[in-house]
Design a protein around this motif. Structure first.
Motif, PDB file in Angstrom:
ATOM      1  N   ILE A  48       0.780  -1.217  -0.126  1.00  0.00           N
ATOM      2  CA  ILE A  48      -0.190  -0.010   0.015  1.00  0.00           C
ATOM      3  C   ILE A  48       0.995   1.339  -0.137  1.00  0.00           C
ATOM      4  N   PRO A  49       0.755   2.105  -0.981  1.00  0.00           N
ATOM      5  CA  PRO A  49       1.643   3.344  -1.065  1.00  0.00           C
ATOM      6  C   PRO A  49       1.525   4.299   0.218  1.00  0.00           C
ATOM      7  N   ALA A  50       2.668   4.620   0.655  1.00  0.00           N
ATOM      8  CA  ALA A  50       2.347   5.699   1.750  1.00  0.00           C
ATOM      9  C   ALA A  50       1.739   6.903   1.394  1.00  0.00           C
ATOM     10  N   ASP A  51       0.631   7.458   2.391  1.00  0.00           N
ATOM     11  CA  ASP A  51      -0.359   8.464   1.945  1.00  0.00           C
ATOM     12  C   ASP A  51      -0.989   8.147   0.543  1.00  0.00           C
ATOM     13  N   GLY A  52      -1.292   6.885   0.434  1.00  0.00           N
ATOM     14  CA  GLY A  52      -2.042   6.461  -0.849  1.00  0.00           C
ATOM     15  C   GLY A  52      -2.910   5.392  -0.665  1.00  0.00           C
ATOM     16  N   ALA A  53      -3.511   4.825  -1.833  1.00  0.00           N
ATOM     17  CA  ALA A  53      -4.719   3.667  -1.707  1.00  0.00           C
ATOM     18  C   ALA A  53      -4.277   2.613  -2.853  1.00  0.00           C
ATOM     19  N   MET A  54      -5.020   1.535  -2.758  1.00  0.00           N
ATOM     20  CA  MET A  54      -4.890   0.373  -3.459  1.00  0.00           C
ATOM     21  C   MET A  54      -6.128  -0.188  -3.532  1.00  0.00           C
ATOM     22  N   ALA A  55      -6.482  -0.948  -4.536  1.00  0.00           N
ATOM     23  CA  ALA A  55      -7.559  -1.627  -4.676  1.00  0.00           C
ATOM     24  C   ALA A  55      -7.356  -3.238  -4.458  1.00  0.00           C
ATOM     25  N   VAL A  56      -8.436  -3.794  -3.638  1.00  0.00           N
ATOM     26  CA  VAL A  56      -8.246  -5.083  -3.516  1.00  0.00           C
ATOM     27  C   VAL A  56      -9.674  -5.524  -3.597  1.00  0.00           C
TER      28      VAL A  56
ATOM     29  N   VAL B  44     -12.260  -8.415  -1.426  1.00  0.00           N
ATOM     30  CA  VAL B  44     -12.559  -9.294  -0.449  1.00  0.00           C
ATOM     31  C   VAL B  44     -13.894  -9.997  -0.671  1.00  0.00           C
ATOM     32  N   GLY B  45     -13.709 -11.293  -1.010  1.00  0.00           N
ATOM     33  CA  GLY B  45     -14.766 -12.167  -1.810  1.00  0.00           C
ATOM     34  C   GLY B  45     -15.084 -11.295  -3.112  1.00  0.00           C
ATOM     35  N   ASP B  46     -16.310 -10.981  -3.230  1.00  0.00           N
ATOM     36  CA  ASP B  46     -16.942 -10.092  -4.320  1.00  0.00           C
ATOM     37  C   ASP B  46     -16.877  -8.646  -4.055  1.00  0.00           C
ATOM     38  N   THR B  47     -16.448  -8.285  -2.810  1.00  0.00           N
ATOM     39  CA  THR B  47     -16.570  -6.669  -2.714  1.00  0.00           C
ATOM     40  C   THR B  47     -15.277  -6.028  -3.056  1.00  0.00           C
ATOM     41  N   PRO B  48     -15.472  -4.842  -3.781  1.00  0.00           N
ATOM     42  CA  PRO B  48     -14.163  -4.227  -4.084  1.00  0.00           C
ATOM     43  C   PRO B  48     -14.020  -3.187  -2.546  1.00  0.00           C
ATOM     44  N   VAL B  49     -12.663  -3.458  -2.487  1.00  0.00           N
ATOM     45  CA  VAL B  49     -12.301  -2.460  -1.337  1.00  0.00           C
ATOM     46  C   VAL B  49     -10.857  -1.716  -1.462  1.00  0.00           C
ATOM     47  N   ALA B  50     -11.127  -0.530  -1.095  1.00  0.00           N
ATOM     48  CA  ALA B  50     -10.026   0.655  -1.026  1.00  0.00           C
ATOM     49  C   ALA B  50      -9.074   0.518   0.123  1.00  0.00           C
ATOM     50  N   LEU B  51      -7.878   0.269   0.086  1.00  0.00           N
ATOM     51  CA  LEU B  51      -7.119   0.056   1.219  1.00  0.00           C
ATOM     52  C   LEU B  51      -6.471   1.586   1.257  1.00  0.00           C
ATOM     53  N   VAL B  52      -6.477   2.159   2.290  1.00  0.00           N
ATOM     54  CA  VAL B  52      -6.085   3.597   2.494  1.00  0.00           C
ATOM     55  C   VAL B  52      -4.918   3.688   3.405  1.00  0.00           C
ATOM     56  N   ARG B  53      -3.692   3.911   3.189  1.00  0.00           N
ATOM     57  CA  ARG B  53      -2.533   4.046   4.135  1.00  0.00           C
ATOM     58  C   ARG B  53      -2.092   5.521   4.250  1.00  0.00           C
ATOM     59  N   SER B  54      -2.514   6.048   5.618  1.00  0.00           N
ATOM     60  CA  SER B  54      -1.934   7.281   5.868  1.00  0.00           C
ATOM     61  C   SER B  54      -1.267   7.223   7.056  1.00  0.00           C
ATOM     62  N   GLY B  55      -0.769   8.694   7.751  1.00  0.00           N
ATOM     63  CA  GLY B  55       0.065   8.870   8.661  1.00  0.00           C
ATOM     64  C   GLY B  55      -0.601   7.998   9.928  1.00  0.00           C
ATOM     65  N   GLU B  56      -2.013   8.054   9.988  1.00  0.00           N
ATOM     66  CA  GLU B  56      -2.825   7.477  11.056  1.00  0.00           C
ATOM     67  C   GLU B  56      -2.858   6.027  11.060  1.00  0.00           C
ATOM     68  N   GLY B  57      -2.762   5.267  10.032  1.00  0.00           N
ATOM     69  CA  GLY B  57      -2.530   3.858  10.024  1.00  0.00           C
ATOM     70  C   GLY B  57      -3.323   3.251   8.823  1.00  0.00           C
TER      71      GLY B  57
ATOM     72  N   LEU C  97     -12.560   4.572  -6.008  1.00  0.00           N
ATOM     73  CA  LEU C  97     -12.036   5.528  -4.956  1.00  0.00           C
ATOM     74  C   LEU C  97     -10.458   5.484  -4.803  1.00  0.00           C
ATOM     75  N   SER C  98     -10.097   4.277  -5.013  1.00  0.00           N
ATOM     76  CA  SER C  98      -8.590   3.882  -4.770  1.00  0.00           C
ATOM     77  C   SER C  98      -7.534   4.623  -5.739  1.00  0.00           C
ATOM     78  N   GLU C  99      -8.231   5.035  -6.925  1.00  0.00           N
ATOM     79  CA  GLU C  99      -7.455   5.954  -7.902  1.00  0.00           C
ATOM     80  C   GLU C  99      -7.323   7.283  -7.502  1.00  0.00           C
ATOM     81  N   GLY C 100      -7.921   7.616  -6.384  1.00  0.00           N
ATOM     82  CA  GLY C 100      -7.931   8.947  -6.075  1.00  0.00           C
ATOM     83  C   GLY C 100      -6.717   9.509  -5.386  1.00  0.00           C
ATOM     84  N   GLU C 101      -6.620  10.631  -4.840  1.00  0.00           N
ATOM     85  CA  GLU C 101      -5.732  11.110  -3.861  1.00  0.00           C
ATOM     86  C   GLU C 101      -6.224  11.155  -2.514  1.00  0.00           C
ATOM     87  N   VAL C 102      -5.083  10.977  -1.424  1.00  0.00           N
ATOM     88  CA  VAL C 102      -5.167  10.579  -0.309  1.00  0.00           C
ATOM     89  C   VAL C 102      -4.612  11.969   0.316  1.00  0.00           C
ATOM     90  N   TYR C 103      -5.407  12.637   1.229  1.00  0.00           N
ATOM     91  CA  TYR C 103      -4.783  13.911   2.061  1.00  0.00           C
ATOM     92  C   TYR C 103      -5.758  14.227   3.157  1.00  0.00           C
TER      93      TYR C 103
END
Length: 105
Positions: free
Chosen positions: A12-20, A22-35, A50-56
């Motif tokens: 997962i990119p630092a201060d970014g997102a990626m798509a995964v 979970v079963g049939d559910t599309p999930v955006a994993l977001v990594r930020s300074g908070e976790g 949403l995982s293609e968007g900016e995290v801030y």
């Protein structure tokens, strides 16, 4: 509550997102300074990833129309989106990220 291993934390990119999936559910994993956070990956306004968007500032921004969603609650923080996206529980163990879609899964 069942957690599913989805990826190593380092993918997962630092201060970014990626798509995964979970079963049939599309999930955006977001990594930020908070976790690491997990939200439904489909914008509630325009049905794009949403995982293609900016995290801030604790939000993820939809790349299509600019709606931002709070990564902790899934609630939109500005228009045009008015409906929240689902959020999911996340845990990190031994360098791997696990997601649970709900208390009954």
């Amino acid at each position: 509550m069942t957690f599913v291993k989805v990826c190593p934390l380092g993918e997962i990119p630092a201060d970014g997102a990626m798509a995964v999936e979970v079963g049939d559910t599309p999930v955006a994993l977001v990594r930020s300074g908070e976790g690491v956070f997990a939200l439904n990956d489909i914008c509630s306004h325009a049905e794009v990833s949403l995982s293609e968007g900016e995290v801030y500032d604790g939000t993820i921004e939809c790349w299509l129309h600019g709606s931002c969603f709070d990564i902790r609650t899934g609630k939109p923080t500005n228009p045009p989106a008015t409906q929240p996206v689902a959020t999911y529980k996340v845990k990190v163990e031994d360098g791997d990220v696990y997601v649970s879609l709900g208390s009954d899964d």
